[in-house]
Design a protein around this motif. Structure first.
Motif, mmCIF file in Angstrom:
data_model
loop_
_atom_site.group_PDB
_atom_site.id
_atom_site.type_symbol
_atom_site.label_atom_id
_atom_site.label_comp_id
_atom_site.label_asym_id
_atom_site.label_seq_id
_atom_site.Cartn_x
_atom_site.Cartn_y
_atom_site.Cartn_z
ATOM 1 N N GLN A 136 2.906 26.633 3.095
ATOM 2 C CA GLN A 136 2.032 26.867 4.246
ATOM 3 C C GLN A 136 0.861 27.788 3.916
ATOM 4 N N GLU A 137 1.117 28.866 3.200
ATOM 5 C CA GLU A 137 0.049 29.817 2.913
ATOM 6 C C GLU A 137 -1.096 29.159 2.148
ATOM 7 N N GLU A 138 -0.762 28.415 1.089
ATOM 8 C CA GLU A 138 -1.794 27.807 0.258
ATOM 9 C C GLU A 138 -2.480 26.628 0.965
ATOM 10 N N THR A 139 -1.691 25.804 1.630
ATOM 11 C CA THR A 139 -2.259 24.618 2.270
ATOM 12 C C THR A 139 -3.144 24.999 3.449
ATOM 13 N N ASP A 140 -2.690 25.888 4.291
ATOM 14 C CA ASP A 140 -3.506 26.309 5.439
ATOM 15 C C ASP A 140 -4.753 27.060 4.999
ATOM 16 N N ALA A 141 -4.662 27.798 3.895
ATOM 17 C CA ALA A 141 -5.817 28.548 3.418
ATOM 18 C C ALA A 141 -6.949 27.617 3.027
ATOM 19 N N ARG A 142 -6.611 26.448 2.480
ATOM 20 C CA ARG A 142 -7.660 25.524 2.046
ATOM 21 C C ARG A 142 -7.981 24.468 3.103
ATOM 22 N N ARG A 143 -6.981 24.042 3.855
ATOM 23 C CA ARG A 143 -7.177 22.907 4.754
ATOM 24 C C ARG A 143 -7.172 23.291 6.232
ATOM 25 N N GLY A 144 -7.085 24.574 6.511
ATOM 26 C CA GLY A 144 -7.150 25.010 7.899
ATOM 27 C C GLY A 144 -5.775 25.231 8.498
ATOM 28 N N ALA A 145 -5.743 26.034 9.564
ATOM 29 C CA ALA A 145 -4.486 26.349 10.237
ATOM 30 C C ALA A 145 -3.796 25.069 10.696
ATOM 31 N N ARG B 216 10.663 25.661 -7.018
ATOM 32 C CA ARG B 216 10.802 25.593 -5.563
ATOM 33 C C ARG B 216 9.923 24.483 -4.986
ATOM 34 N N PHE B 217 8.714 24.322 -5.530
ATOM 35 C CA PHE B 217 7.816 23.276 -5.044
ATOM 36 C C PHE B 217 8.376 21.897 -5.382
ATOM 37 N N ALA B 218 8.895 21.741 -6.597
ATOM 38 C CA ALA B 218 9.503 20.460 -6.977
ATOM 39 C C ALA B 218 10.673 20.130 -6.068
ATOM 40 N N GLU B 219 11.513 21.107 -5.808
ATOM 41 C CA GLU B 219 12.670 20.881 -4.932
ATOM 42 C C GLU B 219 12.214 20.491 -3.531
ATOM 43 N N TRP B 220 11.157 21.124 -3.049
ATOM 44 C CA TRP B 220 10.656 20.809 -1.705
ATOM 45 C C TRP B 220 10.115 19.388 -1.646
ATOM 46 N N LEU B 221 9.396 18.960 -2.677
ATOM 47 C CA LEU B 221 8.874 17.592 -2.713
ATOM 48 C C LEU B 221 10.002 16.572 -2.678
ATOM 49 N N VAL B 222 11.069 16.852 -3.414
ATOM 50 C CA VAL B 222 12.229 15.959 -3.410
ATOM 51 C C VAL B 222 12.865 15.932 -2.027
ATOM 52 N N GLU B 223 13.003 17.084 -1.405
ATOM 53 C CA GLU B 223 13.566 17.158 -0.052
ATOM 54 C C GLU B 223 12.728 16.359 0.945
ATOM 55 N N VAL C 115 0.832 -1.206 0.000
ATOM 56 C CA VAL C 115 0.000 0.000 0.000
ATOM 57 C C VAL C 115 0.869 1.260 0.000
ATOM 58 N N VAL C 116 0.382 2.281 -0.731
ATOM 59 C CA VAL C 116 1.076 3.568 -0.816
ATOM 60 C C VAL C 116 0.103 4.684 -0.449
ATOM 61 N N PRO C 117 0.453 5.539 0.523
ATOM 62 C CA PRO C 117 -0.355 6.720 0.805
ATOM 63 C C PRO C 117 0.037 7.871 -0.119
ATOM 64 N N ALA C 118 -0.968 8.610 -0.601
ATOM 65 C CA ALA C 118 -0.745 9.830 -1.374
ATOM 66 C C ALA C 118 -1.259 10.993 -0.538
ATOM 67 N N VAL C 119 -0.355 11.869 -0.128
ATOM 68 C CA VAL C 119 -0.668 12.920 0.838
ATOM 69 C C VAL C 119 -1.008 14.215 0.098
ATOM 70 N N SER C 120 -2.164 14.778 0.411
ATOM 71 C CA SER C 120 -2.631 15.988 -0.271
ATOM 72 C C SER C 120 -1.939 17.224 0.290
ATOM 73 N N VAL C 121 -1.453 18.067 -0.600
ATOM 74 C CA VAL C 121 -0.806 19.321 -0.213
ATOM 75 C C VAL C 121 -1.135 20.350 -1.281
ATOM 76 N N GLU C 122 -1.363 21.595 -0.874
ATOM 77 C CA GLU C 122 -1.821 22.622 -1.807
ATOM 78 C C GLU C 122 -0.716 23.582 -2.226
ATOM 79 N N GLY C 123 0.522 23.300 -1.852
ATOM 80 C CA GLY C 123 1.641 24.200 -2.079
ATOM 81 C C GLY C 123 2.448 24.274 -0.802
#
Length: 505
Positions: free
Chosen positions: A230-239, A277-284, A220-228
Motif C-alpha cells: 500500500q505505501e509504495e503503490t499509493d505513493a505513486r498511483r494515488g490514495a 514477502r512480495f512474492a508470497e503476496w503475489l501468489v496469495e 486475452v490476459v490483463p497485467a495489473v500494475s502494482v508498485e509493492g
C-alpha cells in the motif's frame, strides 16, 4: 512474383496454418488431461514441448528446462497445478495453448523481401498504445494528458492489425495510457479471434462484468500494475491505488481469468518488490506470472533519483531468479532476462511499438520514429533503414545482461537517431540522447563493472542456448576463472545485500 510462385506460397501458408492448428490442439488436449492428473504426470507436458521443438537445439534446451521445472516438488509443478486448476478451460484452450503454439514454439512470425531485395523481419509481437488517456497521473510515467481526439481510431487500429495479421503476427500487447479507457478494446479482441492479447492496466477500471468477458473471450490476459504494497503503490498511483489493485485481482481470480502483475522498480520500492514477502503476496493473490520493469529516465524532466542504480538492478535480477525457483509464479525481467532472448527485442527484431499518433517506435521506451502508419503501410514502416540498422547492431555486445540500446549501450541509440534523422515522438523525448548523455554513459560503465564478472560466472549456458560461443566467458582470464579479490568481494556483497532481511512494505 509469377503465378507458380504465388500458388507455392499459398500452399505453404495453408500447410503452416494446418500445422499450427494441429499443434495448438495437441497443447490444448495435453493441458486438459494434465488438469486431472497428479504432479508426477506434468512431465508429459515437457514431452509435448520436446516433440514440438523438432530438431531445434535451442528449443530442445528450453523443453528440457521445463521438464526439470515441472518435476514433482519443484516450484514449477506448483505453478502448473495453479494454472490448470484456477484458470477457466476456455482460457487454457484459447490463450495458453495458442500462445505456446504461435509464440513460444513457433518458428517466428516470418519475414518478407522488399522490392529492392531487403529481407525484413515480421515482429512476433506488436505493442499498441491506441490511447494515451489515463485516469491516473503516476509519478515518473511518460504518459501525459491526452484527449479522445488524440487516439488512434478503431478503424485505423483494425487496418494496422489486419496488415500485421496478414504478415504473420499473432501476438498483440496493449499499453498506454490506460487501455480500458479505449472503448473498442474488447471488440478488437473478439474480432481477431485467432490471436492472443495482453494489456497493461492499473486495474482501477476493472469490473466483474469486464472480468467475465475476458474469460469468455479466452484469448486475452490483463497485467495489473502494482508498485509493492500500500505505501509504495499509493505513493505513486494515488490514495486507494493499492486497494483497487487488490479488488481487481479478486475479480479476475473469481472469474477464472489468467492474469499477471507488472512492477516497475525504482529506488523507492526496490526493497519491497524484491522481498520474499512480495512474492508470497503475489501468489496469495493468484497471479500466474508477471514482469519486472526498471524506471526509465524518459520524457520531460525525468526524475533520475527514481532510476535504480546498477547495484539495485542486480537485485531485481536475483529476485526474478529466486521467485521463479522458489514460488509457483513465473517472473520475467525485461532487462535482466536478455540472456534468454539474446538481447533486446526492439526495432522489429521481435517487436515494435505503435503509439496513439501512429508513430512506429523501436520499443515503448525509445520514443523516436522515422515512419508513421497513418502515412505509410506497415510493411514500409518495418522496412526502414533505422530499424534495419538497429537489428544489424543487435545484441550490441557479448554480455546479454546488458541488452538495452537506451541505457546499457546509449551510444547506439544516440548514433542511430542522429544518422537516420529519427524524430522524437513525445514531449521531451530528445533529452535521453542530449541532456542525459553523460549520465547514461556513466551508468552503462558502472553496470558493466558489476555485470561482466556475473556474466562470466553464471551465464555460460547462453552460448549453448543461442549456439554462439562468444557468449561463454567462463574461461576468460579477465572475467571468468580468475577473478580479482575486489571483484569477488563486490559479488559477495551484492548477494549478501540481496539475502539480507529487508524492511516490510
Amino acid at each position: 512474383m509469377n503465378g507458380a510462385e504465388q500458388e507455392k506460397g499459398r500452399l505453404a501458408g495453408l500447410f503452416d496454418r494446418a500445422r499450427q492448428r494441429t499443434t495448438e490442439y495437441a497443447f490444448a488436449q495435453a493441458l486438459g488431461l494434465l488438469g486431472k492428473a497428479s504432479e508426477e504426470n506434468y512431465a508429459r507436458l515437457a514431452g509435448v514441448l520436446e516433440q514440438a521443438a523438432g530438431n531445434d537445439e535451442s528449443k530442445k534446451m528450453v523443453a528440457q528446462w521445463i521438464r526439470q521445472y515441472v518435476s514433482p516438488g519443484h516450484a514449477g509443478a506448483g505453478w502448473v497445478k495453479h494454472l490448470l486448476t484456477s484458470v477457466d478451460p476456455n482460457v487454457r484452450r484459447r490463450f495458453v495453448a495458442r500462445f505456446l503454439t504461435n509464440v513460444v514454439f513457433s518458428q517466428g512470425a516470418g519475414s518478407f523481401t522488399t522490392p529492392d531485395g531487403k529481407d525484413v523481419n515480421v515482429p512476433d509481437v506488436i505493442v499498441f498504445s491506441p490511447t494515451m488517456r489515463c485516469n491516473l497521473g503516476c509519478i515518473g510515467c511518460y504518459a501525459g494528458k491526452y484527449t479522445k481526439e488524440d487516439d488512434l481510431t478503431p478503424d485505423e487500429l483494425r487496418r494496422i492489425m489486419h496488415d500485421a495479421h496478414d504478415l504473420g503476427t499473432r501476438f498483440f500487447v496493449f499499453s498506454g495510457g490506460e487501455p480500458l479507457m479505449y472503448e473498442a478494446l474488447f471488440d478488437i479482441f473478439e474480432e481477431f479471434d485467432d490471436c492472443v492479447f495482453q494489456f497493461y492496466t492499473s486495474g482501477h477500471l476493472m469490473t466483474p462484468e469486464k472480468a467475465k468477458r475476458i474469460v469468455k473471450l479466452g484469448n486475452v490476459v490483463p497485467a495489473v500494475s502494482v508498485e509493492g504494497f500500500q505505501e509504495e503503490t499509493d505513493a505513486r498511483r494515488g490514495a486507494g491505488g493499492f486497494e483497487r489493485v487488490v479488488k481487481c485481482f479478486q475479480m479476475l481470480r473469481e472469474a477464472g481469468a489468467l492474469f499477471a502483475f507488472s512492477a516497475t522498480g525504482t529506488r523507492r520500492n526496490i526493497d519491497t518488490i524484491t522481498s520474499d514477502r512480495f512474492a508470497e503476496w503475489l501468489v496469495e493473490q493468484g497471479a500466474h506470472y508477471g514482469f519486472f520493469f526498471s524506471y526509465m529516465p524518459i520524457g520531460r524532466n525525468p526524475d533520475l533519483n527514481l532510476m535504480p542504480t546498477p547495484e539495485e538492478r542486480n537485485r531485481l535480477r536475483m529476485a526474478a531468479s529466486r521467485f521463479r525457483n522458489n514460488y509457483p509464479i513465473l517472473v520475467a525481467d525485461f532487462w535482466n532476462d536478455g540472456a534468454i532472448t539474446e538481447g533486446c527485442l526492439s526495432g522489429a527484431r521481435h517487436y515494435i511499438h505503435i503509439n496513439n499518433k501512429g508513430d512506429v517506435e523501436p520499443c515503448v521506451f525509445a520514443h523516436f520514429a522515422v515512419d508513421n502508419v497513418r502515412k505509410k503501410p506497415l510493411k514500409e514502416c518495418l522496412s526502414s533503414d533505422f530499424f534495419r540498422a538497429l537489428r544489424h547492431a543487435a545484441p550490441y555486445g557479448k554480455n546479454l545482461l546488458r541488452p538495452c540500446p537506451i541505457i546499457d549501450h546509449p551510444k547506439v541509440l544516440r548514433g542511430l537517431v542522429k544518422k537516420y534523422g529519427a524524430y522524437p515522438t513525445h514531449d521531451g523525448a530528445e533529452t535521453i540522447v542530449t541532456d542525459l548523455a553523460d549520465f547514461l554513459d556513466d551508468y552503462s560503465k558502472r553496470l558493466a563493472e558489476i555485470y561482466n564478472p556475473i556474466w562470466a560466472r553464471e551465464y555460460c549456458w547462453a552460448a549453448k542456448l543461442h549456439g554462439k560461443p562468444q557468449y561463454d566467458w567462463s574461461q576468460d582470464p579477465k572475467w571468468g576463472a580468475k577473478l580479482d579479490a575486489e571483484t569477488e568481494a563486490s559479488i559477495v556483497r551484492a548477494h549478501e545485500q540481496e539475502t539480507a532481511d529487508v524492511p516490510a512494505g
